[in-house]
Design an enzyme around this catalytic site. Structure first.
Site, short mmCIF file in Angstrom:
data_model
loop_
_atom_site.label_atom_id
_atom_site.label_comp_id
_atom_site.label_asym_id
_atom_site.label_seq_id
_atom_site.Cartn_x
_atom_site.Cartn_y
_atom_site.Cartn_z
CE1 TYR A 61 0.44 1.06 4.66
CE2 TYR A 61 0.60 -1.19 4.71
CZ TYR A 61 0.59 -0.12 5.14
OH TYR A 61 1.21 -0.01 6.31
CE LYS A 156 -1.98 -7.55 6.01
NZ LYS A 156 -0.75 -7.57 6.68
CG ASP A 166 -5.08 0.05 9.60
OD1 ASP A 166 -5.89 0.17 10.63
OD2 ASP A 166 -3.72 -0.15 9.92
CD1 TRP A 240 -4.60 3.53 8.42
CD2 TRP A 240 -4.30 4.38 6.49
NE1 TRP A 240 -3.23 3.33 7.85
CE2 TRP A 240 -3.06 3.64 6.65
CE3 TRP A 240 -4.10 5.07 5.16
CZ2 TRP A 240 -1.83 3.69 6.12
CZ3 TRP A 240 -3.10 4.78 4.18
CH2 TRP A 240 -1.77 4.34 4.97
#
Length: 399
Positions: A61, A156, A166, A240
């Site tokens: 990122y 994830k 995030d 974020w």
């Protein structure tokens, strides 16, 4: 301590390698700040794949965050070497069949999606089909990304049942832009649901803030056994989230059901950002719910993110125009407190938290001591990219 040592060792090696070439090049102090910072980074890292202190090729990122900002500078001021610098990274990483070096779809990590955002413009400009194939590949991740029962994406695959703020920035703006550019209106409801679901899981009614993450299974050691929430509101996680909101809203049609809920979340973020802005410096603290407490510090990446988000949200009419004062104070304070310029004009952005997370192999507890003791470094892309974007917003105001 070991992590700090390796960061210092690597930074020393970089300085020794690049010191002579960097010091030999000048950055004109008369240029706009967005250009000065961009040129400074291009001098520090002659090859764009080297951004984020990388010794080898990496698709993650940070490259997308900073290079996307540089493309914004190019769009504004038209210096071809800036566009070439960004395109060089994409050309290095992406192959003719659309596959991407160091990207594995099987990892199902939202962090790997963010760099895809710059490919929309690069594909438009180059018409090279490999970029369209790469965009399609990254979009395909959403079809296999693990979800909780309420539809919220796992951050994830290796973090089951967890939503991190995030991840909203990593995935949602790309998802919304892909839907917009490829006429996929059914995707908007999913994008909106990511924001609403993450807000529901991370909102702290005691202070109006959003905590870093939530484990809906409530099994992680860092998770509250009742709410599943992590212990604190981390500044950059909220940053974020703020940027994800203002950037995704660019592509969500005004008539879309649920868009008003996204705007309501953004307005609450703005309220909290204003409330917690340091009155002296205009910046924000590493741990927001412990602002001003012993050991806490004013941190550059979240400060840059909040300034950018407030500028853009006011410009787009998402929040009341009175918040422009918050953005202007934050912008001026950033220049005064986080910016250093050397004798050659190279700009350094100071005091950024290098990384912070939760759980993992080297377990991160997410308590107050954890956040305030993570490595602090200069010129972290997570501060550089957002502040370039904040500068562009300020420069747009001047015009």
């Amino acid at each position: 301590m070991k992590r700090n040592f390796f960061y210092a060792l690597f930074s020393l090696g970089v300085c020794l390698t690049l010191g002579n070439s960097a010091s030999a090049q000048q950055v004109d102090a008369k240029l706009p700040w967005s250009v000065r910072i961009t040129e400074s980074e291009m001098i520090r890292w002659p090859e764009s794949w080297q951004l984020d202190f990388q010794p080898k090729l990496k698709w993650d990122y940070c490259h997308g965050l900073e290079l996307q900002a540089m493309l914004d500078v190019y769009d504004t001021y038209g210096d071809q070497k800036i566009a070439d610098y960004a395109i060089a990274y994409a050309d290095t990483m992406i192959h003719d069949d659309g596959s991407i070096t160091a990207y594995k779809l099987s990892e199902q990590s939202l962090d790997r999606v963010n760099s895809g955002k710059m490919l929309f413009r690069i594909y438009e400009q180059t018409k090279n089909e490999k970029y369209k194939k790469a965009l399609d590949l990254l979009y395909s991740q959403f079809a296999v990304q693990p979800r909780n029962a309420d539809g919220g994406f796992w951050h994830k695959k290796i973090y089951p049942n967890q939503m991190w703020l995030d991840g909203l920035y990593m995935g949602a703006p790309f998802y919304a832009e892909y839907a917009f550019r490829n006429t996929r209106p059914n995707d908007y409801a999913d994008v909106i649901n990511q924001f609403i679901t993450s807000a529901r899981h991370t909102y702290d009614p005691k202070n109006g803030l959003y905590r870093h993450a939530c484990d809906v299974s409530r099994t992680e050691r860092w998770a509250d056994p009742v709410t599943g929430q992590s212990k604190h509101s981390w500044g950059r996680a909220m940053g974020w989230y703020a940027m994800a909101l203002v950037d995704a809203l660019d592509f969500i049609p005004k008539h879309e059901a649920g868009r008003d809920s996204v705007l309501a979340i953004l307005n609450n973020v703005a309220v909290q950002v204003k409330r917690l802005q340091d009155p002296k410096t205009g910046g924000w603290y590493q741990v927001l719910d412990k602002s001003g407490e012993k050991g806490n510090y004013l941190e550059s990446s979240c400060s840059a993110m909040f300034v950018y988000s407030m500028f853009k949200a006011v410009r787009m009419g998402y929040i009341d125009k009175s918040y422009l004062d918050v953005a202007l104070k934050g912008y001026k304070g950033f220049l005064e407190n986080f910016i250093q310029v050397d004798k050659n004009g190279l700009v350094t952005i100071t005091r950024a938290c290098a990384v912070a997370g939760l759980g993992g192999k080297v377990y991160r507890s997410g308590d107050y001591e954890y956040y305030i003791n993570e490595t602090i470094r200069d010129n972290d892309p997570k501060a550089v990219g957002p502040f370039i974007m904040a500068c562009l917003e300020f420069e747009r105001l001047q015009k």
